[in-house]
Design an enzyme around this catalytic site. Structure first.
Site, PDB file in Angstrom:
ATOM      1  N   ASP A  83       0.759  -1.192  -0.148  1.00  0.00           N
ATOM      2  CA  ASP A  83       0.068   0.265  -0.229  1.00  0.00           C
ATOM      3  C   ASP A  83       1.014   1.279   0.002  1.00  0.00           C
ATOM      4  O   ASP A  83       1.972   1.200   0.357  1.00  0.00           O
ATOM      5  CB  ASP A  83      -0.959   0.209   1.348  1.00  0.00           C
ATOM      6  CG  ASP A  83      -2.120  -0.952   1.401  1.00  0.00           C
ATOM      7  OD1 ASP A  83      -2.223  -1.697   0.232  1.00  0.00           O
ATOM      8  OD2 ASP A  83      -2.827  -0.706   2.029  1.00  0.00           O
ATOM      9  N   HIS A 227       3.861  -2.327   2.909  1.00  0.00           N
ATOM     10  CA  HIS A 227       3.759  -0.780   2.675  1.00  0.00           C
ATOM     11  C   HIS A 227       5.137  -0.488   1.879  1.00  0.00           C
ATOM     12  O   HIS A 227       6.247  -0.757   2.195  1.00  0.00           O
ATOM     13  CB  HIS A 227       3.732   0.313   3.735  1.00  0.00           C
ATOM     14  CG  HIS A 227       2.323   0.126   4.255  1.00  0.00           C
ATOM     15  ND1 HIS A 227       2.140  -0.827   5.432  1.00  0.00           N
ATOM     16  CD2 HIS A 227       1.194   0.901   4.155  1.00  0.00           C
ATOM     17  CE1 HIS A 227       0.836  -0.569   5.814  1.00  0.00           C
ATOM     18  NE2 HIS A 227       0.269   0.188   5.088  1.00  0.00           N
TER      19      HIS A 227
HETATM   20 ZN   LIG Z   1      -2.551   3.267   3.309  1.00  0.00          ZN
END
Ligand SMILES: [Zn+2]
Length: 278
Positions: A83, A227
């Protein structure tokens, strides 16, 4: 058509408010707090209120509508998801690792980061699946449907302009779904996606901790959350070096345990096929 559960939550919310009011009125009227009806109303009110709050904060929301977060399958397959990118240089480093290992993943990109790094966003989309993660990465749980719609549409626009792809998947920032988030995403033709295991890697723990957290929680059909970037305001302060360093080991160990890697659309298709075999 809206999913039936997008209406059920209203009944749960009404129960929470109604039972809290009932127990309050009974107590104010001088009825004993420990009387059975007051206790029952308080209990139901707390349970319904707790469910409402839990569903807000859960990346696996059920009550507010369908969120895909894990496939029902016994096959040893997982979907790696990343993400908040694209984010130089971590996204490039991750692409190299995934390419070397022959693994395809799913990236939930933030529109403003895509606008900042359009070539990198396009490179990601040319090899992996891409999902929408809004334009500016806000908390949407309290937002009006019009704000949610704006964030999703402008995120789609940024991704489409840079990559030519129009995502059919949406992951809410911070993992907090409200009913208006799920119904708006569905109206715009996107399916909401959560995860089954994460590593709290936004706090930059050591890479062996990231690896351990993922491997401890993974199971067949699982969806990992890591991430490759950070929300748009933090740029260029993101440090995802620990995550990038953890990924090769995660892949090797999962491969050694017999796992294959699918993109989220592939994992969803596998579940659909398993549920409706021909
Ligand atoms: Zn996020």
């Amino acid at each position: 058509m809206r999913h039936p559960r997008t209406h059920v939550w209203k009944a749960v919310a009404a129960s929470a408010v109604g039972c809290a009011a009932l127990s309050g009125l009974r107590t104010a009227a001088g009825r004993p707090v420990r009387s059975a009806p007051t206790l029952a109303a308080t209990g139901v009110g707390i349970a319904a209120g707790g469910l409402i709050a839990f569903e807000w904060l859960s990346p696996r929301s059920w009550l507010y509508g369908p969120v895909f977060w894990h496939a029902h399958t016994t096959e040893r397959v997982v979907a790696l998801t990343f993400d908040d990118g694209p984010c130089h240089p971590y996204t490039e480093q991750l692409l190299e690792v995934l390419d070397r290992e022959g693994v395809r993943a799913t990236f939930f990109q933030v529109g403003n980061n895509v606008r900042r790094e359009p070539k990198l966003a396009a490179e990601v989309a040319s090899q992996h699946a891409v999902g929408n993660h809004t334009l500016t990465h806000p908390h949407l749980v309290w937002s009006r449907p019009s704000t949610v719609r704006e964030q999703l549409l402008r995120g789609q626009e940024a991704i489409h302009d840079a990559t030519g792809a129009l995502p059919s998947l949406f992951r809410v920032p911070h993992g907090w779904y409200g009913p208006q988030v799920i119904s708006t995403a569905e109206e715009l033709g996107m399916r909401c996606v959560g995860w089954s295991v994460m590593a709290w890697d936004w706090d930059c723990p050591p890479s062996d901790v990231i690896q351990r957290r993922i491997l401890r929680g993974i199971d067949p059909g699982g969806v990992t959350l890591l991430h490759d970037g950070k929300d748009t305001d933090a740029f260029p302060m993101a440090d995802r070096s620990h995550t990038v360093a953890a990924v090769p080991d995660i892949i090797w160990r999962l491969k050694a345990n017999g796992y294959d890697f699918l993109t989220l659309p592939e994992l969803m298709a596998l579940e659909a096929h398993d549920r409706h075999p021909r």
